[in-house]
Enzyme design. Structure first.
Site, PDB file in Angstrom:
ATOM      1  N   THR A   8       0.873  -1.173   0.000  1.00 18.47           N
ATOM      2  CA  THR A   8       0.000   0.000   0.000  1.00 18.47           C
ATOM      3  C   THR A   8       0.909   1.221   0.000  1.00 18.47           C
ATOM      4  O   THR A   8       2.066   1.145   0.389  1.00 18.47           O
ATOM      5  CB  THR A   8      -0.932   0.051   1.225  1.00 18.47           C
ATOM      6  OG1 THR A   8      -0.162   0.040   2.411  1.00 18.47           O
ATOM      7  CG2 THR A   8      -1.918  -1.107   1.220  1.00 18.47           C
ATOM      8  N   SER A   9       0.348   2.346  -0.422  1.00 20.09           N
ATOM      9  CA  SER A   9       1.151   3.556  -0.550  1.00 20.09           C
ATOM     10  C   SER A   9       1.428   4.243   0.771  1.00 20.09           C
ATOM     11  O   SER A   9       2.460   4.877   0.950  1.00 20.09           O
ATOM     12  CB  SER A   9       0.456   4.544  -1.493  1.00 20.09           C
ATOM     13  OG  SER A   9       0.359   3.979  -2.767  1.00 20.09           O
ATOM     14  N   THR A  10       0.489   4.138   1.704  1.00 30.14           N
ATOM     15  CA  THR A  10       0.657   4.842   2.973  1.00 30.14           C
ATOM     16  C   THR A  10       0.357   3.927   4.150  1.00 30.14           C
ATOM     17  O   THR A  10      -0.311   2.903   4.002  1.00 30.14           O
ATOM     18  CB  THR A  10      -0.290   6.062   3.078  1.00 30.14           C
ATOM     19  OG1 THR A  10      -1.644   5.586   3.088  1.00 30.14           O
ATOM     20  CG2 THR A  10      -0.093   7.020   1.918  1.00 30.14           C
ATOM     21  N   GLN A  13      -3.292   2.900   5.121  1.00 25.36           N
ATOM     22  CA  GLN A  13      -4.026   1.910   4.345  1.00 25.36           C
ATOM     23  C   GLN A  13      -3.794   0.499   4.866  1.00 25.36           C
ATOM     24  O   GLN A  13      -3.647  -0.448   4.106  1.00 25.36           O
ATOM     25  CB  GLN A  13      -3.614   2.008   2.868  1.00 25.36           C
ATOM     26  CG  GLN A  13      -3.960   3.340   2.235  1.00 25.36           C
ATOM     27  CD  GLN A  13      -3.366   3.482   0.843  1.00 25.36           C
ATOM     28  OE1 GLN A  13      -2.241   3.086   0.593  1.00 25.36           O
ATOM     29  NE2 GLN A  13      -4.142   4.047  -0.058  1.00 25.36           N
TER      30      GLN A  13
END
Length: 187
Positions: A8-10, A13
């Site tokens: 996930t990007s962050t 999440q």
């Protein structure tokens, strides 16, 4: 051996990362590498570890192509890296079907779908930039407010009472550099 990769990007999440891991376990991945880092980042240590872990005959499994790559060229580069190790790549959720790059039809479909996804992402960025420009022209979008600078007086009062910049930063929930900026010690 099936090797899973989840991303996930962050860090916010977490549910998305857990869902990917759950899907990879259901697909009987024996080892799962996961991380929370932007796909645009040039350094993704867990992806590198997953690729290093692959041995001839293994399969790298991801839930969606965008978990692996940000562009068609990037995705095809990973397909080639996996292929060079004599391994396969499986992408689970492609509108209800699974793509396995060990066969030519799936590789063709993957290339086309990745190109469409990249096109959609480019259109979204374009619309977002247009929306921001319009909001700025209308005076409705001024960017993020400088939250640390709004606390300058409180920072100065705490510093005057003898509190260290590190303690001020901790107390007010800001970075130490922001404290120094409020005190006029950093440009």
């Amino acid at each position: 051996m099936k090797i899973g990769y989840a991303r996930t990007s962050t860090t916010e999440q977490l549910a998305g990362l857990e869902a990917q891991s759950r899907n990879l376990k259901e697909w009987e991945c024996e080892r799962i590498f996961s991380e929370q880092v932007s796909g645009a980042s040039p350094h993704r240590p867990q992806l590198e570890a997953a690729l290093d872990h692959l041995r001839p005959g293994d399969v790298l499994v991801v839930t969606k192509p965008d978990r692996l790559a940000r562009s068609t060229a990037d995705l095809l580069g990973y397909v080639e890296k996996v292929k060079a190790k004599e391994c396969g790549l499986v992408i689970l959720s492609m509108s209800g079907m699974t793509l396995d790059t060990t066969n030519p039809t799936s590789k063709l479909m993957l290339t086309m779908l990745a190109a469409v996804a990249e096109f959609e992402r480019d259109l979204m960025k374009e619309r977002q930039a247009e929306g921001i420009a319009k909001a700025q022209a209308d005076g409705k979008y001024l960017g993020r407010k400088p939250t640390a600078r709004n606390q300058t007086e409180e920072v100065k009062a705490l510093a005057a009472s003898g509190m260290s910049p590190s303690k001020i930063a901790e107390k007010l929930g800001m970075g130490r550099t922001s404290v120094y900026r409020c005190l006029g010690k950093v440009a």
